[in-house]
Design an enzyme around this catalytic site. Structure first.
Site, PDB file in Angstrom:
ATOM      1  N   ILE A  26       0.865  -1.189   0.000  1.00 50.43           N
ATOM      2  CA  ILE A  26       0.000   0.000   0.000  1.00 50.43           C
ATOM      3  C   ILE A  26       0.899   1.236   0.000  1.00 50.43           C
ATOM      4  O   ILE A  26       1.897   1.267   0.710  1.00 50.43           O
ATOM      5  CB  ILE A  26      -0.878   0.021   1.277  1.00 50.43           C
ATOM      6  CG1 ILE A  26      -1.730  -1.244   1.361  1.00 50.43           C
ATOM      7  CG2 ILE A  26      -1.709   1.286   1.324  1.00 50.43           C
ATOM      8  CD1 ILE A  26      -3.024  -1.206   0.612  1.00 50.43           C
ATOM      9  N   HIS A  78      -5.160  -3.344 -12.126  1.00 50.13           N
ATOM     10  CA  HIS A  78      -5.919  -4.022 -11.073  1.00 50.13           C
ATOM     11  C   HIS A  78      -6.815  -5.071 -11.737  1.00 50.13           C
ATOM     12  O   HIS A  78      -7.476  -4.746 -12.733  1.00 50.13           O
ATOM     13  CB  HIS A  78      -6.762  -3.000 -10.292  1.00 50.13           C
ATOM     14  CG  HIS A  78      -7.606  -3.612  -9.218  1.00 50.13           C
ATOM     15  ND1 HIS A  78      -7.083  -4.022  -8.017  1.00 50.13           N
ATOM     16  CD2 HIS A  78      -8.926  -3.898  -9.182  1.00 50.13           C
ATOM     17  CE1 HIS A  78      -8.069  -4.544  -7.286  1.00 50.13           C
ATOM     18  NE2 HIS A  78      -9.190  -4.472  -7.964  1.00 50.13           N
TER      19      HIS A  78
HETATM   20  C1  GRF Z   1      -1.793  -9.307 -11.872  1.00 51.16           C
HETATM   21  O1  GRF Z   1      -2.897 -10.149 -11.681  1.00 51.16           O
HETATM   22  C2  GRF Z   1      -2.220  -7.894 -11.644  1.00 51.16           C
HETATM   23  O2  GRF Z   1      -3.559  -7.662 -12.032  1.00 51.16           O
HETATM   24  C3  GRF Z   1      -2.080  -7.750 -10.164  1.00 51.16           C
HETATM   25  O3  GRF Z   1      -0.983  -8.543  -9.786  1.00 51.16           O
HETATM   26  C4  GRF Z   1      -0.746  -9.486 -10.796  1.00 51.16           C
HETATM   27  C5  GRF Z   1       0.613  -9.211 -11.361  1.00 51.16           C
HETATM   28  O4  GRF Z   1       1.047 -10.350 -11.986  1.00 51.16           O
HETATM   29  N1  GRF Z   1      -1.850  -6.371  -9.833  1.00 51.16           N
HETATM   30  P1  GRF Z   1       2.526 -10.320 -12.632  1.00 51.16           P
HETATM   31  O5  GRF Z   1       3.514 -10.213 -11.489  1.00 51.16           O
HETATM   32  O6  GRF Z   1       2.580  -9.135 -13.556  1.00 51.16           O
HETATM   33  O7  GRF Z   1       2.613 -11.628 -13.365  1.00 51.16           O
END
Ligand code: GRF
Length: 195
Positions: free
Chosen positions: A91, A108
């Site tokens: 955060i 997200h």
């Molecule tokens: C993804 O699902 C994204 O939406 C979320 O964390 C994950 C990141 O995955 N914020 P990666 O590390 O890019 O494979």
């Protein structure tokens, strides 16, 4: 435009962002930073020839601002114009957010404003949603809020688990984030919506 990518895990989004910035593109990757020295994304970034930094959040315990000052100290020598959060699981307080106000993006895994926070796929399934997806937004002080720059929608299929849905959404993340970054780096903040 110089882009720094912050991650905590495997970095699949980072890989797609870095690969998208090749050739004639308004941005180039200058840094991949993680709060976790064991993050797989650090190895992938090194393989792609992108400089990496680690700022472990644990020594700072609950002092979020001290951690963020260390983050900024590690980031600033690389002089990024844009910060991309890509699976960065800490955060951020207004201290960090104000430092990069107006030039920090996050992806997200939900169709915001629905399902801010964690476990988005399980929550969408439990709620009986028929659609899911992902959102790229500008980062503001409100968690998973801020102006939406892009969304990609996927159907929820019969028998989906959080894992099968996450995999379907992740594929779209890999399309959406690079598309949004290219436009954002060129100064275009018009949101895009992928079906
Ligand atoms: C993804 O699902 C994204 O939406 C979320 O964390 C994950 C990141 O995955 N914020 P990666 O590390 O890019 O494979």
């Amino acid at each position: 435009k110089r882009v720094a990518i912050l991650l905590s895990g495997g970095g699949s989004n980072m890989v797609k962002l870095v690969e998208s910035m090749r050739g004639d593109h308004p941005a180039q990757p200058v840094l991949v930073l993680s709060n976790d020295s064991t993050a797989g994304g650090l190895d992938r970034a090194a393989e792609l020839g992108v400089p990496t930094e680690v700022v472990d959040h644990r020594p700072f315990k609950g002092d979020r601002e001290a951690f963020e000052r260390a983050l900024i100290a590690a980031i600033e020598p690389h002089a990024p114009d844009i910060i991309c959060l890509a699976g960065f699981m800490r955060i951020l307080t207004p201290l960090f957010i104000n430092t990069y106000a107006g030039r920090m993006l996050n992806i997200h895994p939900s169709l915001l404003p629905k399902y801010r926070g964690l476990h988005t796929h399980k929550r969408a399934l439990d709620a009986g949603e028929t659609q899911a997806g992902c959102t790229v937004h500008e980062v503001t002080a409100e968690l998973d809020d801020g102006p939406i720059l892009g969304q990609a929608q996927v159907p929820i299929e019969e028998g989906d688990s959080p894992e099968t849905l996450a995999a379907r959404v992740l594929k779209q993340e890999h399309v959406l984030y690079p598309a949004v970054l290219e436009r954002f780096a060129a100064g275009n903040r018009e949101p895009i919506f992928l079906g």
